[in-house]
Write a protein that holds these residues in place. Sequence first.
Motif, PDB file in Angstrom:
ATOM      1  N   LEU A 174       0.845  -1.197   0.000  1.00 42.75           N
ATOM      2  CA  LEU A 174       0.000   0.000   0.000  1.00 42.75           C
ATOM      3  C   LEU A 174       0.880   1.246   0.000  1.00 42.75           C
ATOM      4  CD1 LEU A 174      -2.550  -1.254   2.676  1.00 42.75           C
ATOM      5  CD2 LEU A 174      -2.785  -1.332   0.188  1.00 42.75           C
ATOM      6  N   PRO A 175       0.298   2.428  -0.219  1.00 39.31           N
ATOM      7  CA  PRO A 175       1.108   3.657  -0.230  1.00 39.31           C
ATOM      8  C   PRO A 175       1.934   3.869   1.039  1.00 39.31           C
ATOM      9  CG  PRO A 175      -1.038   4.107  -1.169  1.00 39.31           C
ATOM     10  CD  PRO A 175      -1.084   2.696  -0.632  1.00 39.31           C
ATOM     11  N   ASP A 176       1.446   3.354   2.176  1.00 44.82           N
ATOM     12  CA  ASP A 176       2.215   3.506   3.425  1.00 44.82           C
ATOM     13  C   ASP A 176       3.250   2.401   3.596  1.00 44.82           C
ATOM     14  OD1 ASP A 176       0.685   1.306   4.100  1.00 44.82           O
ATOM     15  OD2 ASP A 176      -0.065   2.147   5.972  1.00 44.82           O
ATOM     16  N   THR A 177       3.464   1.598   2.569  1.00 44.25           N
ATOM     17  CA  THR A 177       4.394   0.465   2.464  1.00 44.25           C
ATOM     18  C   THR A 177       3.931  -0.792   3.209  1.00 44.25           C
ATOM     19  OG1 THR A 177       5.982   0.870   4.279  1.00 44.25           O
ATOM     20  CG2 THR A 177       6.353   2.066   2.187  1.00 44.25           C
ATOM     21  N   THR A 178       2.669  -0.856   3.619  1.00 46.67           N
ATOM     22  CA  THR A 178       2.144  -2.079   4.227  1.00 46.67           C
ATOM     23  C   THR A 178       2.070  -3.155   3.150  1.00 46.67           C
ATOM     24  OG1 THR A 178       0.844  -0.850   5.858  1.00 46.67           O
ATOM     25  CG2 THR A 178       0.185  -3.127   5.433  1.00 46.67           C
ATOM     26  N   ILE A 179       2.721  -4.276   3.393  1.00 43.82           N
ATOM     27  CA  ILE A 179       2.813  -5.356   2.411  1.00 43.82           C
ATOM     28  C   ILE A 179       1.483  -6.090   2.307  1.00 43.82           C
ATOM     29  CG2 ILE A 179       3.974  -7.527   1.848  1.00 43.82           C
ATOM     30  CD1 ILE A 179       6.431  -6.413   3.384  1.00 43.82           C
ATOM     31  N   SER A 180       1.020  -6.291   1.062  1.00 46.95           N
ATOM     32  CA  SER A 180      -0.229  -7.025   0.831  1.00 46.95           C
ATOM     33  C   SER A 180       0.006  -8.321   0.044  1.00 46.95           C
ATOM     34  CB  SER A 180      -1.244  -6.146   0.106  1.00 46.95           C
ATOM     35  OG  SER A 180      -0.750  -5.715  -1.142  1.00 46.95           O
ATOM     36  N   PHE A 181       1.182  -8.489  -0.543  1.00 45.89           N
ATOM     37  CA  PHE A 181       1.502  -9.713  -1.280  1.00 45.89           C
ATOM     38  C   PHE A 181       3.009  -9.863  -1.372  1.00 45.89           C
ATOM     39  CE2 PHE A 181       2.997 -11.628  -5.217  1.00 45.89           C
ATOM     40  CZ  PHE A 181       2.409 -12.868  -5.148  1.00 45.89           C
ATOM     41  N   VAL A 182       3.480 -11.101  -1.253  1.00 46.63           N
ATOM     42  CA  VAL A 182       4.885 -11.436  -1.519  1.00 46.63           C
ATOM     43  C   VAL A 182       4.919 -12.782  -2.237  1.00 46.63           C
ATOM     44  CG1 VAL A 182       5.952 -10.172   0.402  1.00 46.63           C
ATOM     45  CG2 VAL A 182       5.135 -12.485   0.778  1.00 46.63           C
ATOM     46  N   ASN A 183       5.841 -12.931  -3.184  1.00 49.70           N
ATOM     47  CA  ASN A 183       5.985 -14.226  -3.846  1.00 49.70           C
ATOM     48  C   ASN A 183       7.015 -15.066  -3.082  1.00 49.70           C
ATOM     49  OD1 ASN A 183       8.397 -13.026  -4.657  1.00 49.70           O
ATOM     50  ND2 ASN A 183       8.229 -13.718  -6.775  1.00 49.70           N
ATOM     51  N   LEU A 219       5.040 -11.447   6.935  1.00 49.50           N
ATOM     52  CA  LEU A 219       5.343 -10.326   6.043  1.00 49.50           C
ATOM     53  C   LEU A 219       4.088  -9.530   5.673  1.00 49.50           C
ATOM     54  CD1 LEU A 219       7.918 -12.106   3.728  1.00 49.50           C
ATOM     55  CD2 LEU A 219       8.398 -10.309   5.406  1.00 49.50           C
ATOM     56  N   ILE A 220       2.993 -10.237   5.408  1.00 49.46           N
ATOM     57  CA  ILE A 220       1.751  -9.557   5.041  1.00 49.46           C
ATOM     58  C   ILE A 220       1.291  -8.701   6.224  1.00 49.46           C
ATOM     59  CG2 ILE A 220      -0.665  -9.851   4.333  1.00 49.46           C
ATOM     60  CD1 ILE A 220       1.364 -10.775   2.213  1.00 49.46           C
ATOM     61  N   GLY A 221       0.996  -7.448   5.938  1.00 50.67           N
ATOM     62  CA  GLY A 221       0.551  -6.528   6.986  1.00 50.67           C
ATOM     63  C   GLY A 221       1.683  -5.732   7.624  1.00 50.67           C
ATOM     64  N   LYS A 222       2.907  -6.158   7.378  1.00 48.28           N
ATOM     65  CA  LYS A 222       4.077  -5.450   7.919  1.00 48.28           C
ATOM     66  C   LYS A 222       4.468  -4.340   6.945  1.00 48.28           C
ATOM     67  CE  LYS A 222       8.483  -6.615   9.997  1.00 48.28           C
ATOM     68  NZ  LYS A 222       8.268  -7.008  11.373  1.00 48.28           N
ATOM     69  N   LYS A 223       5.001  -3.267   7.457  1.00 48.45           N
ATOM     70  CA  LYS A 223       5.456  -2.178   6.586  1.00 48.45           C
ATOM     71  C   LYS A 223       6.816  -2.557   5.992  1.00 48.45           C
ATOM     72  CE  LYS A 223       2.903   1.559   8.704  1.00 48.45           C
ATOM     73  NZ  LYS A 223       1.715   1.240   7.991  1.00 48.45           N
ATOM     74  N   PHE A 224       6.939  -2.371   4.679  1.00 50.24           N
ATOM     75  CA  PHE A 224       8.181  -2.716   3.994  1.00 50.24           C
ATOM     76  C   PHE A 224       9.348  -1.925   4.574  1.00 50.24           C
ATOM     77  CE2 PHE A 224      11.328  -2.856   0.634  1.00 50.24           C
ATOM     78  CZ  PHE A 224      11.273  -4.187   0.259  1.00 50.24           C
ATOM     79  N   LEU A 225       9.089  -0.681   4.955  1.00 46.34           N
ATOM     80  CA  LEU A 225      10.158   0.148   5.526  1.00 46.34           C
ATOM     81  C   LEU A 225      10.757  -0.467   6.780  1.00 46.34           C
ATOM     82  CD1 LEU A 225       8.731   3.768   5.073  1.00 46.34           C
ATOM     83  CD2 LEU A 225      10.576   2.657   3.790  1.00 46.34           C
ATOM     84  N   GLU A 226       9.975  -1.300   7.479  1.00 49.01           N
ATOM     85  CA  GLU A 226      10.500  -1.961   8.684  1.00 49.01           C
ATOM     86  C   GLU A 226      11.516  -3.053   8.331  1.00 49.01           C
ATOM     87  OE1 GLU A 226       7.202  -3.444  10.972  1.00 49.01           O
ATOM     88  OE2 GLU A 226       6.176  -1.506  10.913  1.00 49.01           O
ATOM     89  N   LEU A 227      11.543  -3.446   7.068  1.00 51.89           N
ATOM     90  CA  LEU A 227      12.429  -4.536   6.647  1.00 51.89           C
ATOM     91  C   LEU A 227      13.774  -4.049   6.116  1.00 51.89           C
ATOM     92  CD1 LEU A 227       9.765  -6.683   4.767  1.00 51.89           C
ATOM     93  CD2 LEU A 227      10.642  -7.026   7.095  1.00 51.89           C
ATOM     94  N   ILE A 228      13.884  -2.759   5.920  1.00 49.93           N
ATOM     95  CA  ILE A 228      15.146  -2.217   5.405  1.00 49.93           C
ATOM     96  C   ILE A 228      15.736  -1.261   6.445  1.00 49.93           C
ATOM     97  CG2 ILE A 228      14.464  -2.487   2.989  1.00 49.93           C
ATOM     98  CD1 ILE A 228      13.826   0.485   2.883  1.00 49.93           C
TER      99      ILE A 228
END
Length: 111
Positions: free
Chosen positions: A62-71, A85-94
Amino acid sequence: MGDNQSTYSQDELRQFSKEELMDIVLKQNQQLALKQEERLRYTERLYKSVINTQHEMLCRFLPDTTISFVNHACVRHLGKPVDRLIGKKFLELIPSTEHQDFVRELRKLGK
């Protein structure tokens, strides 16, 4: 002439009552819906197969970097199960030192 047929001549159609015609149309619509559902399920399986056999990481957020799908490649690379991972903000992973660069690059993609 049987009511399992998919097409009828005009002469054949004239022999049916309104109720029989409605029944024929209903059955044909149901058969069409079943075929469409079958095609959709096949297409979904094919799509999932393509996405999940990719070696490149694919993720949607999502625009706030909340993950909605990962392969699967993303799951392997990040070393976490999908449900973590789903529901977590991508920014928290970097690393936080990379947040500004990441957001800047995302904005470029959105143009």
